[in-house]
Design a protein around this motif. Structure first.
Motif, mmCIF file in Angstrom:
data_model
loop_
_atom_site.group_PDB
_atom_site.id
_atom_site.type_symbol
_atom_site.label_atom_id
_atom_site.label_comp_id
_atom_site.label_asym_id
_atom_site.label_seq_id
_atom_site.Cartn_x
_atom_site.Cartn_y
_atom_site.Cartn_z
ATOM 1 N N VAL A 36 -17.153 -28.247 -7.522
ATOM 2 C CA VAL A 36 -17.710 -30.387 -7.796
ATOM 3 C C VAL A 36 -18.543 -30.288 -8.686
ATOM 4 O O VAL A 36 -18.230 -28.616 -10.118
ATOM 5 C CB VAL A 36 -18.654 -29.917 -6.758
ATOM 6 N N CYS A 84 -26.550 -31.251 -4.112
ATOM 7 C CA CYS A 84 -26.321 -32.502 -3.333
ATOM 8 C C CYS A 84 -25.466 -31.753 -1.781
ATOM 9 O O CYS A 84 -25.572 -32.705 -0.916
ATOM 10 C CB CYS A 84 -26.216 -33.163 -4.432
ATOM 11 N N TYR A 85 -24.263 -31.389 -2.655
ATOM 12 C CA TYR A 85 -23.342 -31.550 -1.282
ATOM 13 C C TYR A 85 -23.954 -30.680 -0.560
ATOM 14 O O TYR A 85 -22.892 -30.556 0.925
ATOM 15 C CB TYR A 85 -22.108 -30.506 -2.239
ATOM 16 N N ASP A 129 -25.608 -33.235 1.955
ATOM 17 C CA ASP A 129 -25.197 -33.848 2.346
ATOM 18 C C ASP A 129 -24.021 -33.875 3.813
ATOM 19 O O ASP A 129 -24.036 -34.520 4.236
ATOM 20 C CB ASP A 129 -24.413 -34.398 1.409
ATOM 21 N N TRP A 130 -22.998 -32.233 3.496
ATOM 22 C CA TRP A 130 -22.010 -32.283 4.121
ATOM 23 C C TRP A 130 -22.871 -30.988 5.204
ATOM 24 O O TRP A 130 -21.931 -30.399 6.374
ATOM 25 C CB TRP A 130 -21.223 -31.814 3.169
ATOM 26 N N PRO A 167 -21.234 -36.866 -2.935
ATOM 27 C CA PRO A 167 -20.713 -36.526 -2.086
ATOM 28 C C PRO A 167 -20.016 -37.682 -0.820
ATOM 29 O O PRO A 167 -20.761 -38.364 -0.610
ATOM 30 C CB PRO A 167 -21.306 -35.248 -1.321
ATOM 31 N N SER A 168 -17.980 -36.876 -0.660
ATOM 32 C CA SER A 168 -18.328 -37.989 0.307
ATOM 33 C C SER A 168 -18.989 -38.503 2.027
ATOM 34 O O SER A 168 -19.324 -36.829 2.314
ATOM 35 C CB SER A 168 -16.476 -37.936 0.420
ATOM 36 N N SER A 183 -24.402 -30.243 -8.898
ATOM 37 C CA SER A 183 -24.210 -31.171 -8.025
ATOM 38 C C SER A 183 -24.347 -30.077 -6.249
ATOM 39 O O SER A 183 -24.582 -31.400 -5.875
ATOM 40 C CB SER A 183 -23.312 -32.352 -7.938
ATOM 41 N N GLN A 184 -23.693 -29.507 -6.345
ATOM 42 C CA GLN A 184 -23.746 -28.135 -5.369
ATOM 43 C C GLN A 184 -25.191 -28.748 -4.599
ATOM 44 O O GLN A 184 -24.468 -28.506 -3.142
ATOM 45 C CB GLN A 184 -23.673 -26.641 -6.072
#
Length: 548
Positions: free
Chosen positions: A153, A160-161, A164-165, A122-123, A157-158
């Motif tokens: 995404v 992870c987002y 991280d977000w 994730p960004s 990976s959901q």
């Protein structure tokens, strides 16, 4: 450079022919009628960037695409692009600040429907300040944001987002900052200092709302309880579950004797004792730890001077969150009540955990770091066996004496008397160019070599047999001539002289401090360890010094 700013008349750019385009400057196309797709960054370049307001108020743009491995896009870059419907970023990898999206990047893009990010990493999300949550379109209210935009995404990976977000979505850098601000907000609202449980309950509610917003945008199932923090109050025993780890964070304030196995019951297989878990129990006399407590965080018994803490026969409870510079402390002058026949096992295990060594791999790193430091200190010939043993074991000696004091035992004054003594003398035989990995791997087999680092290194071929400096005095004990130093020299009066002679109510004094490091996370990502970040020095609320 903004050479296309305010240019009118329907025009397009052959973006895909600009194979070396890496950067679009601020306001470069602002208020222009450039139309169709904006394509910045092919897969052949390293990093593409779009500056703030680069395409602001470009009404004819319909999509944004980048195939650059790294990509960042500043706040307001596409603000007021009212016909923009889709964004696709084919980012292949990222690192700190290498893939960045600024809050409000799509401000006022009322037709935007899909944002596709192909990266598993994730960004970073840039916010405007503490408490100001990240939004793709800050012109919408929160409901519009998560009901109108579909965030696509990579499948799998959901989570992870979400992880991280979440805090950026709430408006904070991390858990610590969110805790600090939640505490301050509650204090401001009520004028009464909130308890840790009240703060965490409020945090859990806020995190649940933010998590479900992100879940809805990614097409995931909504949840009734936050997967980051869930607070469960069982008749005054308050449990916090975060990322699969359950921590006891509060107990009934009027409790006098607490049997933790009974309090935990059948709902949880094991729990951690959280920092300050017993701090509000002014009448507490005894805590029976039992077999369901897997670990203890620092300062778990803060404010519990004189409380007897009874442990079982098996030493299966770890002491977490310590380091060589910040050793574990229980947080008060408690009394450690450990069966006399088990005291040796506890004293052989806990002193290393008191300096942050929880397994043989960590022990290997610890040994290697000391060897490196001494090798640099003594470049001519390297450290001796005695120097190595003293450097390795002196911290263990200090921590064992701390624990002995809490158990009512006499202190020891020589490393050879350590219950968990490890012979490190063989490391004197390591060659100057020895690398970390083989040493750590060799020392991961310590249990198979009876706790002798020398034997483990010999077995791995890192030192020659009897490669240590024999015949040298080691911490007051002379090694037999021609023989390697034994893994645990036998000292007189080895049997602990327990003051209470095995009495189950034997008094033990204690003073401890620790941070939960499971997330292992050790993390920092780590929600399990919760130290308040006192970043807001002008806060009207009296911030607690420590939170876990």
């Amino acid at each position: 450079m903004n050479s296309f700013k305010d240019v009118q008349g329907d025009f397009t750019v052959n973006w895909r022919d600009l194979k070396n385009l890496m950067y679009v400057d601020g306001s470069a196309f602002a208020n222009s009628t450039v139309s169709g797709e904006v394509y910045v960054g092919t897969s052949d370049i390293d990093h593409a960037s779009i500056a703030s307001d680069a395409f602001s108020n470009c009404q004819n743009i319909t999509s944004v695409v980048s195939d650059a491995p790294l990509f960042d896009c500043a706040s307001w870059a596409f603000s007021e692009c009212e016909n923009l419907t889709s964004v696709r970023l084919a980012v292949s990898y990222s690192y700190d600040w290498g893939f960045v999206l600024g809050s409000g990047v799509f401000y006022g893009c009322k037709s935007l429907e899909t944002i596709q990010i192909d990266s598993w990493n994730p960004s970073s999300l840039l916010r405007f300040g503490k408490g100001s949550g990240f939004r793709f379109d800050g012109d919408w209210d929160n409901v519009d944001e998560w009901e109108r935009i579909r965030l696509i995404v990579p499948d799998g990976s959901q989570e992870c987002y979400l992880h991280d977000w979440l805090f950026a979505w709430l408006g904070y850098d991390d858990y610590d900052q969110y805790y600090s601000k939640t505490y301050e907000n509650l204090y401001t609202e009520t004028g009464v200092e909130p308890s840790r449980v009240e703060v965490k309950q409020a945090m859990s509610e806020g995190m649940l709302a933010a998590e479900n917003q992100l879940r809805q945008m990614m097409g995931m199932e909504l949840v009734d309880h936050s997967s980051f923090i869930t607070i469960d109050d069982q008749d005054g025993y308050v449990f916090q579950t975060s990322q699969g780890i359950t921590t006891l964070i509060g107990v009934p304030a009027d409790a006098k004797v607490i049997d933790l196995d009974s309090a935990i019951g059948t709902k949880y297989d094991s729990v951690l004792l959280g920092s300050d878990a017993f701090t509000e129990c002014s009448q507490l006399k005894q805590v029976i730890v039992g077999n369901k407590v897997s670990a203890i965080e620092p300062d778990a018994f803060e404010g519990c001077d004189g409380v007897t803490v009874t442990f079982p026969n098996e030493c299966n409870t770890q002491l977490l969150g310590a380091s060589t510079t910040n050793p574990f402390r229980f947080g008060a002058d408690i009394v450690l009540d450990i069966p006399e026949e088990s005291q040796v096992d506890y004293l052989a295990t806990w002193p290393m955990q008191c300096v942050g060594i929880l397994d043989d791999f960590a022990l290997g790193d610890y040994f290697f770091d000391i060897w490196i430091a001494l090798r640099d200190e003594y470049p001519d010939g390297g450290p001796t066996a005695e120097q190595l043993n003293l450097a390795v074991s002196t911290p263990f000696l200090e921590q064992e004496n701390y624990l002995r004091g809490l158990m009512g035992l006499e202190p020891i004054d020589d490393i050879s008397q350590l219950e968990g003594y490890i012979d490190a003398s063989g490391m004197a035989g390591l060659s100057e160019d020895t690398q970390r990995e083989p040493v750590v791997a060799a020392l991961s087999t310590l249990s198979a070599h009876h706790g002798s680092a020398t034997e483990a290194l010999e077995a791995a071929g890192l030192i020659s047999s009897r490669g240590n400096e024999t015949g040298k005095a080691v911490a007051g004990h002379q090694a037999p001539e021609g023989d390697a130093i034994v893994s645990k020299p036998v000292a007189e009066d080895k049997q602990p002289d327990a003051k209470n002679n095995g009495d189950s109510d034997g008094a033990v004094a204690d003073d401890s401090n620790d941070d939960a490091a499971i997330d292992s996370d050790n993390s920092n990502n780590n929600i399990g360890s919760e130290m308040i970040a006192n970043s807001d020095n002008n806060s009207p609320a009296p911030m607690p010094a420590n939170e876990a």
